[in-house]
Design an enzyme around this catalytic site. Sequence first.
Site, mmCIF file in Angstrom:
data_model
loop_
_atom_site.group_PDB
_atom_site.id
_atom_site.type_symbol
_atom_site.label_atom_id
_atom_site.label_comp_id
_atom_site.label_asym_id
_atom_site.label_seq_id
_atom_site.Cartn_x
_atom_site.Cartn_y
_atom_site.Cartn_z
ATOM 1 N N ARG A 91 13.635 5.112 -2.478
ATOM 2 C CA ARG A 91 14.946 4.645 -1.991
ATOM 3 C C ARG A 91 15.940 4.501 -3.138
ATOM 4 O O ARG A 91 16.367 3.408 -3.479
ATOM 5 C CB ARG A 91 14.788 3.343 -1.203
ATOM 6 C CG ARG A 91 13.838 2.325 -1.786
ATOM 7 C CD ARG A 91 13.625 1.166 -0.828
ATOM 8 N NE ARG A 91 12.698 1.494 0.236
ATOM 9 C CZ ARG A 91 11.376 1.466 0.099
ATOM 10 N NH1 ARG A 91 10.819 1.142 -1.050
ATOM 11 N NH2 ARG A 91 10.590 1.746 1.113
ATOM 12 N N ASP B 76 3.791 1.417 -2.067
ATOM 13 C CA ASP B 76 4.864 1.199 -1.114
ATOM 14 C C ASP B 76 4.425 0.923 0.313
ATOM 15 O O ASP B 76 4.933 0.021 0.967
ATOM 16 C CB ASP B 76 5.782 2.430 -1.106
ATOM 17 C CG ASP B 76 7.195 2.072 -0.709
ATOM 18 O OD1 ASP B 76 7.887 1.459 -1.516
ATOM 19 O OD2 ASP B 76 7.574 2.379 0.422
ATOM 20 N N THR B 77 3.483 1.710 0.801
ATOM 21 C CA THR B 77 3.259 1.729 2.249
ATOM 22 C C THR B 77 2.613 0.446 2.779
ATOM 23 O O THR B 77 2.970 -0.026 3.855
ATOM 24 C CB THR B 77 2.386 2.933 2.639
ATOM 25 O OG1 THR B 77 1.247 2.943 1.789
ATOM 26 C CG2 THR B 77 3.152 4.211 2.450
ATOM 27 N N CYS C 31 -3.657 10.035 6.399
ATOM 28 C CA CYS C 31 -3.625 9.137 5.240
ATOM 29 C C CYS C 31 -5.000 8.906 4.599
ATOM 30 O O CYS C 31 -5.918 8.388 5.222
ATOM 31 C CB CYS C 31 -3.035 7.795 5.660
ATOM 32 S SG CYS C 31 -3.067 6.565 4.353
ATOM 33 N N LEU C 32 -5.099 9.283 3.342
ATOM 34 C CA LEU C 32 -6.335 9.104 2.579
ATOM 35 C C LEU C 32 -6.642 7.625 2.380
ATOM 36 O O LEU C 32 -7.804 7.218 2.353
ATOM 37 C CB LEU C 32 -6.155 9.797 1.222
ATOM 38 C CG LEU C 32 -7.268 9.746 0.194
ATOM 39 C CD1 LEU C 32 -8.518 10.433 0.706
ATOM 40 C CD2 LEU C 32 -6.798 10.416 -1.091
ATOM 41 N N GLY C 33 -5.621 6.799 2.254
ATOM 42 C CA GLY C 33 -5.827 5.387 1.935
ATOM 43 C C GLY C 33 -5.890 4.472 3.147
ATOM 44 O O GLY C 33 -5.797 3.248 3.007
#
Lengths: 390, 100
Positions: free
Chosen positions: A164, A235-236, A342-344
């Site tokens: 951002r 971030d996520t 998503c890997l995580g």
Amino acid sequence: MTDAKKYSLEPPEVARNPHDTYREIRDNAPVAELAGRSQTGAVTLSRHEDVMRAFQTPEVFSSDPGAIEIGNIRPLVPLQIDPPHHRKHRKALDPLFAPKQMSKHEPRVRELIRDLIDKVVDQGHCNFHDDIAEPLPSTIFLELLGLPVSRVDEFLALKDGIIRPPARSMEERQEKVKATGQKIYAALEEVVEARMAQREDDFLSTLIDAEVEGQPLSRDDVVDIGYLFFLAGLDTVSASLECMVAFLAQNPGHRQRLVDEPEVIPHAVEEMLRYESPVASAARITAIDTEVNGCPISAGTRIQVLIGSANTDERAWDGPDEVDFDRESKKHIAFGAGVHRCLGSHLARMELRVALEEWHARVPHYRLADGLELQFSQGIRQIDNLKLVW
Amino acid sequence: MATGWKYRTAEAETAEAIDRRCEPRRPLGLRFALMRIRVETELCQGHGRCYMLAPDLFYADDDGYCHPTGERTVPAELADQARRALMNCPEDAIILTEET
């Protein structure tokens, strides 16, 4: 293509509460170029069926770096690698993030969230973003990856400089993103260099020794994986935790249920991931000419895949605008779908569950600060001003 | 709407129990509906909903993908878990057949 220039996801009130706009787009302009400066030339897909097709046909909807500008000079591994090469990298990375591995880190996550809560619990108010949601996942992730936690503020600023950037025009944005990208490469290369000389107990060291089809990963591969982890890991989970706590602060009935029945929390996490869809969209680029819902799309078109809309599409869900922790279907695609899912996700789920368990055990009653208008950022729905009182 | 779902990760004993139950042979003398389940490994992307919601039928392998995947008979008492797994796979990778 429908002329949909009247629809935009960018106004603050839409970013805060996107569901009505999602529905209008789905009903009236399911394959469309939306209004907004980040949307020029990009086609948005919003219906569950179309979103799933984009995720599940990577030979048409490619993840080539051309899909999105995030400051990298080489493809991020494995996010921006298409099959068949994608699979071998994923094969090397999946075991690192499997549920069994992640559960080993649960005690550390619990210890850290308790420490963070200790700092604010007696003062009766906090900025949940600054005090909890940002430090928790970023500290855990830097520890896992092997980047120095003492530099967390610097890394968070770099991450925000990509995701951002404060910019008035697309040109300014691209320049800032590119410059920040160089700094991220430099930070990663420094640490990878150090780990090549001496291994530690962290992901970067594991990756240096990892083999893909009998070949060690190159130094660039390790850096390119690190770059992706850097953006994704910092971030996520913060944004997801903020979306969930903001929802619970405004919905006391749902919040009370988590206080009274903590065993519901894993289900609540899934349902709030669906409803809030903290990662609201994903980027693709068409590899060949194609057609979606009767609408031709030429090769080389940037595609915005609207995860948040797919997760609330009444064509796929019963009563999608109701948040029901007992909802039978947990088929949501908040972590994406298809080969790039998503890997995580298992790390994210564990962190979100543990954070909500500990927070509600210590701060059961809380609400938004008086007169607060929440500010959600675009794309990944972070809430910088999540001020709570209790 | 209370469902009484339980959330847990399959422990080691559960994984062994699941493996033991997964003999592909067909039980003899069954007179009730026979339910069989399998997983399309090409479609499975490791979302993990099946082993979360059907913990007596599936567990996570070392990569986080569902296991076991081969076709097998579902014991009658696990029919609900099997349907739940079917309903919750985002990739529609779970194949469930019921015959009489």
